[in-house]
Design an enzyme around this catalytic site. Structure first.
Site, short mmCIF file in Angstrom:
data_model
loop_
_atom_site.label_atom_id
_atom_site.label_comp_id
_atom_site.label_asym_id
_atom_site.label_seq_id
_atom_site.Cartn_x
_atom_site.Cartn_y
_atom_site.Cartn_z
N CYS A 2 0.85 -1.17 0.00
CA CYS A 2 0.00 0.00 0.00
C CYS A 2 0.89 1.22 0.00
CB CYS A 2 -0.84 0.03 1.28
SG CYS A 2 -1.74 -1.50 1.57
N ARG A 27 1.13 1.90 -5.98
CA ARG A 27 1.36 0.85 -4.98
C ARG A 27 0.09 0.10 -4.61
NH1 ARG A 27 6.34 2.09 -2.42
NH2 ARG A 27 5.83 0.63 -0.77
N TRP A 75 -3.78 -1.81 -1.32
CA TRP A 75 -3.83 -3.01 -2.16
C TRP A 75 -4.17 -4.14 -1.20
CZ3 TRP A 75 -0.95 -7.66 -2.57
CH2 TRP A 75 -1.16 -8.37 -3.75
N ASN A 100 1.41 -0.16 5.90
CA ASN A 100 1.79 -0.88 4.69
C ASN A 100 2.59 -2.11 5.12
OD1 ASN A 100 2.72 -1.73 2.16
ND2 ASN A 100 4.49 -0.34 2.26
N GLY A 101 2.15 -3.28 4.70
CA GLY A 101 2.86 -4.50 5.07
C GLY A 101 1.87 -5.57 5.49
N GLU A 483 7.73 -12.93 -21.44
CA GLU A 483 7.49 -11.53 -21.11
C GLU A 483 6.29 -11.00 -21.91
OE1 GLU A 483 8.18 -9.62 -18.86
OE2 GLU A 483 7.89 -7.60 -19.63
N LYS A 487 2.82 -9.59 -20.30
CA LYS A 487 2.26 -8.26 -20.60
C LYS A 487 0.81 -8.38 -21.02
CE LYS A 487 4.64 -6.37 -19.10
NZ LYS A 487 5.98 -6.35 -18.56
N GLU A 490 -1.48 -9.41 -18.10
CA GLU A 490 -1.48 -8.39 -17.04
C GLU A 490 -2.40 -7.22 -17.36
OE1 GLU A 490 2.42 -6.71 -16.66
OE2 GLU A 490 2.09 -6.10 -14.59
N HIS A 506 4.34 -31.85 -26.95
CA HIS A 506 4.30 -32.66 -25.73
C HIS A 506 3.09 -32.33 -24.87
CE1 HIS A 506 8.19 -34.28 -26.72
NE2 HIS A 506 8.64 -33.06 -26.91
N LYS A 605 2.13 -1.63 -8.57
CA LYS A 605 3.46 -1.49 -9.17
C LYS A 605 4.54 -2.10 -8.30
CE LYS A 605 6.29 0.11 -12.25
NZ LYS A 605 6.31 -0.71 -13.48
O1 M6R Z 1 10.01 -3.97 -8.90
P1 M6R Z 1 10.35 -5.35 -9.36
O2 M6R Z 1 11.06 -5.36 -10.68
O3 M6R Z 1 11.05 -6.16 -8.35
O4 M6R Z 1 8.93 -6.03 -9.60
C1 M6R Z 1 8.82 -7.38 -9.93
C2 M6R Z 1 7.47 -7.69 -10.52
O5 M6R Z 1 6.46 -7.43 -9.60
C3 M6R Z 1 7.19 -6.87 -11.78
O6 M6R Z 1 8.21 -7.04 -12.72
C4 M6R Z 1 5.86 -7.29 -12.43
O7 M6R Z 1 5.93 -8.60 -12.88
C5 M6R Z 1 5.51 -6.32 -13.55
N1 M6R Z 1 4.38 -5.52 -13.16
C6 M6R Z 1 5.14 -6.99 -14.82
O8 M6R Z 1 4.89 -6.04 -15.83
#
Ligand code: M6R
Length: 610
Positions: A2, A27, A75, A100-101, A483, A487, A490, A506, A605
């Site tokens: 958060c 966050r 969050w 936060n935590g 990746e 994307k 996500e 397979h 994020k």
């Molecule tokens: O801040 P970080 O690079 O450690 O974050 C790791 C992941 O949470 C981050 O890369 C996440 O997978 C991305 N939002 C994907 O686009």
């Protein structure tokens, strides 16, 4: 995970709290709230379910005023997004608290507090903290001592901001495991989860350390360490500017960040090499000595950063001939791993605050590694501060939750690392110069591939009504495909999986039909012919193919197979080049679907919880 903001001043602090929250929304954004102590020494609070914008609307309708306050954007971890679970949590309008935590022993504490007569109004783990502080205050303990006592009871991670109406001009903040920074103003102090939240208010910051407690008044700041001793923490002056939140004409931050990649890569390269040599000291003063001893590399990261690590491992083994293993941080931290002699432990993270990556680094501390290196985009993050060596990607702040420029600059940093390590292990000057030259071509090549924007926007239309997609690649391009799939899922919420193209037969081939678009990353390398056979297998089953090919790949568009030639000439930089079209594809599919591009549902994020 958060975002927290707090302030104590001689004037109304509500605008600072709300602007800070807006800037921390990356966050978490499922509910928000703030509380202030007003001029009648009463606690006033607004909470909403939804984004900070809604909180601002509510504030405009019924404004609050106060000189001491705390705010929070959430969050959800414990308890679904709702007003009752939104922070600040209060105890009988006497105390208010943001957190936060995660408090791991909250069940036990809750039961103890209930047996003492305390009531709970939310499903959160947080509420135990405010009730426990109240319990301590009831037994004649002062405010600061009560917080120290409660910290001893808490297991897990927290950054806290606490108000007490008996002490109207005072805010107490504390941290363990979650980040917290103090902002210094004139006759005012602030506290926030990161500096970005406070940049409109100040450029001067103090980073609280593990176990620190800050006792904040408008004209006085006292910091205690975990042993309750008063300590001096250094003041940092940030060079960041405020206007980084400007979208510069782009509809979304993600698009701005995709198109910023040529600059981000140039910035990451600047000063890190000469025309033909990598400057190893950029990794740290004694990096050369450490790299010369390095016999093995362990890369640990999460999500997109993990994918960057996977690609780097291919480079490391091919170019430096050094064994390189890559692991997901959340898995690594909970298993026993055998550490080979002289292993360098490398973490990769955009934020530098990812809880799992940080915990992995901490567990590596005394495990017998040669040294630790962080590749990170955020200076003064927990990861960079706690690592022996550090290399900052200069991507600039990334606001879109989907990582784009952070990923490509991580790859640049990792390629520099590969060269720096390789040259300590026999890479010739001539070969080093060739590799450095490849890197220097990157910004122009990324700009070129971005020119395919319109074609990819058109291609995206075919995906918008699909529920699933497969991404294929081979070698390091499997990680590029992973990746691309990440994307797409996500931000567009389309289920997407990546497979090594050779694995299709397979099992996953059974999924292929006309409703399953198959995206293939097809660079012109030694695996192209093998990949082409795999693609034929898909075509023969009626699957619709979308192929991102290099120049001279001799893959042609036919019925059911759309080939986009991205005009790339194959070399080590190709995984970076091939990532760009996949970013654009995910972006346009999500736009067509009307998804929330920069703040996809359920995500945040910076993942500062386990
Ligand atoms: O801040 P970080 O690079 O450690 O974050 C790791 C992941 O949470 C981050 O890369 C996440 O997978 C991305 N939002 C994907 O686009």
């Amino acid at each position: 995970m958060c975002g927290i903001v707090g302030a104590v001043a001689k004037k109304d602090i509500c605008p600072v709290l709300l602007e800070g929250l807006q800037r921390l929304e990356y966050r978490g954004y499922d509910s928000a709230g703030f509380a202030v102590i007003d001029s009648d020494k009463k606690l006033q609070r607004i909470r909403i379910k939804g984004k900070v914008e809604k909180l601002q609307e509510q504030y405009r309708l019924s404004p609050l005023r106060g000189t001491t306050g705390i705010a929070h954007t959430r969050w959800a971890t414990h308890g679904k997004p709702s007003i009752k679970n939104a922070h600040p949590h209060t105890y009988k309008n006497q105390l208010a608290l943001v957190h936060n935590g995660i408090i791991e022993n909250h069940h036990k504490l809750r039961e103890e507090l209930i047996s003492l007569g305390f009531e709970f109004n939310s499903d959160t783990d947080t509420e135990v903290i405010v009730n426990a502080i109240s319990n301590e205050l009831n037994s004649d303990t002062d405010f600061l001592a009560a917080i120290f006592k409660v910290m001893k009871l808490l297991e897990g991670a927290y950054a806290l901001g606490v108000l007490n109406i008996d002490e109207p001009g005072r805010l107490i903040a504390a941290r363990k495991g979650s980040p917290l920074v103090i902002g210094i103003g004139v006759d005012q102090y602030f506290v926030a989860s990161d500096v970005f939240a406070l940049l409109p208010a100040t450029q001067k910051f103090i980073y609280l350390e593990e176990g620190d407690v800050a006792d904040i008044r408008a004209n006085k700041l006292t910091i205690y360490n975990k042993n309750k001793k008063i300590v001096d923490r250094p003041i940092h002056v940030s060079e960041s500017t405020v206007d980084i939140t400007d979208k510069q004409g782009y509809r979304h931050y993600m698009m701005k960040e995709i198109f910023y990649q040529p600059d981000a890569i140039s910035n990451t390269l600047k000063g890190r090499s000469t025309k033909d040599q990598v400057i190893t000291e950029e990794f740290g003063e004694n990096a050369k000595q450490i790299f010369s001893k390095t016999e093995c590399i362990k890369i640990v990261a999460c999500g997109t950063s993990y994918h960057a690590g996977l690609i780097a491992a291919f480079w490391m083994e091919k170019i430096a001939n050094i064994h390189c293993q890559v692991e997901i941080a959340s898995e690594y931290r909970y298993r026993k791993s055998v550490i080979l002699d002289n292993t360098l432990f490398v973490t990769v993270s955009q934020s530098g605050e990812t809880a799992d990556t940080l915990a992995a680094l901490r567990s590596a501390g005394d495990a017998g590694y040669l040294s630790t290196l962080a590749i990170c985009n955020v200076d003064e993050s927990s990861l960079t501060r706690e690592s022996d060596l550090c290399f900052l990607t200069h991507a600039g702040i990334e606001i879109g939750v989907a990582s784009t420029k952070a990923f490509t600059t991580q790859l640049v940093a990792l390629f520099l690392l590969v060269i720096a390590v390789a040259k300590e292990h026999g890479l010739s000057k001539k070969d080093e110069a060739k590799l450095v030259k490849q890197l220097s071509t990157l910004p122009a090549r990324v700009s070129k591939v971005l020119e395919h924007n319109d074609a990819i926007e058109l291609m995206a239309k075919d995906f918008a009504d699909k529920n699933h997609a497969l991404f294929l690649g081979r070698g390091s391009f499997l990680s590029v495909a992973m990746e691309g799939a990440l994307k797409l899922k996500e931000i567009s919420y389309i289920h997407a999986e990546a497979y090594a193209a050779g694995e299709l037969k397979h099992g996953p081939l059974a999924l292929v039909d006309e409703d399953m678009p198959v995206v293939a990353v097809a660079p012109n390398n030694n695996l192209l012919e093998k990949l082409k056979s795999n693609l034929e297998e898909v075509k023969a089953r009626g699957g619709k193919l979308y192929i991102f090919a290099d120049e001279i790949s001799e893959v042609e568009s036919t019925n059911g197979m759309f080939v986009l030639n991205i005009n790339n000439v194959y070399d080590y930089m190709s995984p970076i080049i091939h990532t760009i079209p996949l970013q654009l594809l995910a972006y346009y599919v999500a736009v067509i679907k009307g998804a929330d591009i920069d703040q996809p549902r359920n995500l945040a994020k910076s993942v500062t919880v386990e």
